[in-house]
Motif scaffolding. Sequence first.
Motif, PDB file in Angstrom:
ATOM      1  N   LEU A   1      40.513  58.905  41.060  1.00 24.83           N
ATOM      2  CA  LEU A   1      39.282  59.227  40.332  1.00 24.83           C
ATOM      3  C   LEU A   1      38.487  60.302  41.065  1.00 24.83           C
ATOM      4  CD1 LEU A   1      38.048  55.710  39.149  1.00 24.83           C
ATOM      5  CD2 LEU A   1      39.106  57.501  37.774  1.00 24.83           C
ATOM      6  N   ALA A   2      38.437  60.204  42.389  1.00 27.32           N
ATOM      7  CA  ALA A   2      37.691  61.193  43.180  1.00 27.32           C
ATOM      8  C   ALA A   2      38.276  62.587  43.006  1.00 27.32           C
ATOM      9  CB  ALA A   2      37.683  60.790  44.650  1.00 27.32           C
ATOM     10  N   THR A   3      39.612  62.667  42.905  1.00 24.69           N
ATOM     11  CA  THR A   3      40.239  63.981  42.707  1.00 24.69           C
ATOM     12  C   THR A   3      39.921  64.557  41.333  1.00 24.69           C
ATOM     13  OG1 THR A   3      42.308  63.025  41.843  1.00 24.69           O
ATOM     14  CG2 THR A   3      42.158  63.372  44.230  1.00 24.69           C
ATOM     15  N   LYS A   4      39.507  63.689  40.396  1.00 25.75           N
ATOM     16  CA  LYS A   4      39.117  64.138  39.063  1.00 25.75           C
ATOM     17  C   LYS A   4      37.606  64.359  38.964  1.00 25.75           C
ATOM     18  CE  LYS A   4      43.330  63.640  37.485  1.00 25.75           C
ATOM     19  NZ  LYS A   4      44.149  64.794  37.072  1.00 25.75           N
ATOM     20  N   GLY A   5      36.915  64.259  40.108  1.00 17.62           N
ATOM     21  CA  GLY A   5      35.472  64.471  40.119  1.00 17.62           C
ATOM     22  C   GLY A   5      34.664  63.257  39.720  1.00 17.62           C
ATOM     23  N   ILE A   6      35.297  62.090  39.662  1.00 14.60           N
ATOM     24  CA  ILE A   6      34.602  60.843  39.295  1.00 14.60           C
ATOM     25  C   ILE A   6      34.533  59.965  40.537  1.00 14.60           C
ATOM     26  CG2 ILE A   6      34.630  58.810  37.806  1.00 14.60           C
ATOM     27  CD1 ILE A   6      36.427  60.470  35.893  1.00 14.60           C
ATOM     28  N   ARG A   7      33.349  59.777  41.042  1.00 10.58           N
ATOM     29  CA  ARG A   7      33.185  59.016  42.285  1.00 10.58           C
ATOM     30  C   ARG A   7      32.501  57.686  42.001  1.00 10.58           C
ATOM     31  NH1 ARG A   7      34.828  61.885  46.447  1.00 10.58           N
ATOM     32  NH2 ARG A   7      34.951  64.159  46.266  1.00 10.58           N
ATOM     33  N   ILE A   8      33.169  56.629  42.406  1.00 12.91           N
ATOM     34  CA  ILE A   8      32.609  55.281  42.286  1.00 12.91           C
ATOM     35  C   ILE A   8      32.435  54.743  43.698  1.00 12.91           C
ATOM     36  CG2 ILE A   8      32.983  52.945  41.407  1.00 12.91           C
ATOM     37  CD1 ILE A   8      34.741  54.121  39.226  1.00 12.91           C
ATOM     38  N   SER A   9      31.200  54.492  44.078  1.00 10.20           N
ATOM     39  CA  SER A   9      30.936  53.987  45.429  1.00 10.20           C
ATOM     40  C   SER A   9      31.393  52.544  45.543  1.00 10.20           C
ATOM     41  CB  SER A   9      29.448  54.092  45.753  1.00 10.20           C
ATOM     42  OG  SER A   9      28.711  53.148  44.984  1.00 10.20           O
ATOM     43  N   TRP A  10      31.566  52.085  46.785  1.00 10.79           N
ATOM     44  CA  TRP A  10      31.955  50.694  47.003  1.00 10.79           C
ATOM     45  C   TRP A  10      30.903  49.745  46.442  1.00 10.79           C
ATOM     46  CZ3 TRP A  10      35.138  49.115  51.867  1.00 10.79           C
ATOM     47  CH2 TRP A  10      36.261  49.950  51.956  1.00 10.79           C
ATOM     48  N   GLY A  11      29.628  50.131  46.558  1.00 12.75           N
ATOM     49  CA  GLY A  11      28.547  49.298  46.029  1.00 12.75           C
ATOM     50  C   GLY A  11      28.644  49.174  44.520  1.00 12.75           C
ATOM     51  N   GLN A  12      28.865  50.307  43.827  1.00 12.64           N
ATOM     52  CA  GLN A  12      29.020  50.271  42.370  1.00 12.64           C
ATOM     53  C   GLN A  12      30.215  49.420  41.969  1.00 12.64           C
ATOM     54  OE1 GLN A  12      29.233  54.621  41.951  1.00 12.64           O
ATOM     55  NE2 GLN A  12      27.515  54.524  40.519  1.00 12.64           N
ATOM     56  N   TYR A  13      31.316  49.604  42.690  1.00 10.35           N
ATOM     57  CA  TYR A  13      32.530  48.862  42.376  1.00 10.35           C
ATOM     58  C   TYR A  13      32.293  47.356  42.508  1.00 10.35           C
ATOM     59  CZ  TYR A  13      37.389  47.328  42.464  1.00 10.35           C
ATOM     60  OH  TYR A  13      38.569  46.674  42.179  1.00 10.35           O
ATOM     61  N   MET A  14      31.656  46.947  43.597  1.00 12.45           N
ATOM     62  CA  MET A  14      31.457  45.515  43.843  1.00 12.45           C
ATOM     63  C   MET A  14      30.464  44.904  42.865  1.00 12.45           C
ATOM     64  SD  MET A  14      31.626  45.315  48.015  1.00 12.45           S
ATOM     65  CE  MET A  14      31.362  43.540  48.029  1.00 12.45           C
ATOM     66  N   ARG A  15      29.452  45.674  42.451  1.00 14.28           N
ATOM     67  CA  ARG A  15      28.508  45.140  41.472  1.00 14.28           C
ATOM     68  C   ARG A  15      29.228  44.799  40.172  1.00 14.28           C
ATOM     69  NH1 ARG A  15      24.888  48.916  43.668  1.00 14.28           N
ATOM     70  NH2 ARG A  15      25.391  50.484  42.079  1.00 14.28           N
ATOM     71  N   VAL A  16      30.121  45.680  39.741  1.00 16.98           N
ATOM     72  CA  VAL A  16      30.880  45.425  38.516  1.00 16.98           C
ATOM     73  C   VAL A  16      31.931  44.337  38.751  1.00 16.98           C
ATOM     74  CG1 VAL A  16      32.460  46.437  36.827  1.00 16.98           C
ATOM     75  CG2 VAL A  16      30.504  47.762  37.647  1.00 16.98           C
ATOM     76  N   GLY A  17      32.655  44.430  39.871  1.00 14.15           N
ATOM     77  CA  GLY A  17      33.716  43.469  40.154  1.00 14.15           C
ATOM     78  C   GLY A  17      33.220  42.040  40.286  1.00 14.15           C
ATOM     79  N   LEU A  18      32.102  41.867  40.973  1.00 16.73           N
ATOM     80  CA  LEU A  18      31.549  40.521  41.170  1.00 16.73           C
ATOM     81  C   LEU A  18      30.947  39.960  39.890  1.00 16.73           C
ATOM     82  CD1 LEU A  18      29.916  41.019  44.691  1.00 16.73           C
ATOM     83  CD2 LEU A  18      31.925  39.631  44.155  1.00 16.73           C
TER      84      LEU A  18
END
Length: 437
Positions: A396-413
Amino acid sequence: MLAFAIFLVTLVFVIWQPRGLSIGWSAMGGAAVALALGVIHLHDIPTVWHIVWDATFTFVALIIISLLLDEAGFFHWTALHVARWGGGNGRRLFPLIVMLGGVIAAVFANDGAALLLTPIVVAILARLDFPPAAALAFIVGTGFVADTTSLPLVISNLVNIVSANFFGIHFGHYASVMVPVDLVSLGATLAVLWLTFGRIVPCEYDVTTLESPASVIRDHAVFRAAFPLLGVLLGAYFLLPTFGIPVSAVTATAALVLLAIAGRWHRDGRGHVISLSKVLRGAPWQIVVFSLGMYLVVYGLRNAGLTGYLASALTELAAYGAWPAAVATGFGAAILSSIMNNMPGVLIGALSIDQAQRLPAGTRDLMAYANIIGCDLGPKFTPIGSLATLLWLHVLATKGIRISWGQYMRVGLLITPPVLLLTLTALALWLPRLGAS
């Protein structure tokens, strides 16, 4: 304490990858230190190799098949057809894309769904001119379903292959247990994703902006071979292990056939479209070294008594009945996987269940499958839960889409616990009906 310190340092190096150090050499370095310090012994090496060899070579062969089909345009063709089936209705397209991810995860493993489908979905969404928030909903849905629906077949996740080999679960029996459970997981995933993102999914999109599916096929020979080959391969998975033929041999044969077609070996390479060297370089060969090294490090935790302690806890847990045993084992495996990665997590769970000698046969089976579910879904709690998630974030980062660990965990949890609970409940209700394996 020494075994845990070696494991922790090894895991940090695997995730951090300083100066591009590969995951395989990081894991093998940890195993070498563990051997030098007496945490593991020479006789542990063949034991661990017996656990991992079939799983890792199956996984490598499956990814080679996936990469060949991707280069041929197979996945792009499929995704474009699904986008057209949406008929310009974004609220229909969203579940269709999620279900496509589930099908690809089932047949091509979770890594195939997350890493091959995600760039294609990103490209299609850009062509449809979806706003960033809506595009992110589709992208997160694709990444999430890759793990939550990687349950149905032994080949759907490396965790499944390791566990099935460890407990001697036949491909057909595994499917009879986990296909219905996976359908519950898919339904729960769709429901939770819709509750989370449904309000931001566009109502309409312009189908005419999409490419023709036929235009993205790059290698027609490989494309034409795809469906018959996959049909034969799935049939062979159910039939051949009965005769003692390893799953890795079946998968490697299919990969070799597809390599021969792609490389036009019958024409001495004339007219080939796909670069076989590119495909073979892209195959995850490091996973073989990583699995052996990491599992040797984990075996050090077993030698230090961790799995014996967990085995005692599982024995006590069994007294509370099927549902509590399934839920507690599954959530325990999920938490363990989210903290230490699901590859070591699944082996710790399997070793612990194996050491719990006083478990009734039915409860042992239930816990074995619950451990798989927890290790398949648990990585969605944190980015370090699986290597596939870390690679997905990198893509995703190589496509210009950055998801931070904080964002990821908020959705994942938010998303993972209800899906995990419903899936484990389905297992607790379904497995006793089939009887012990």
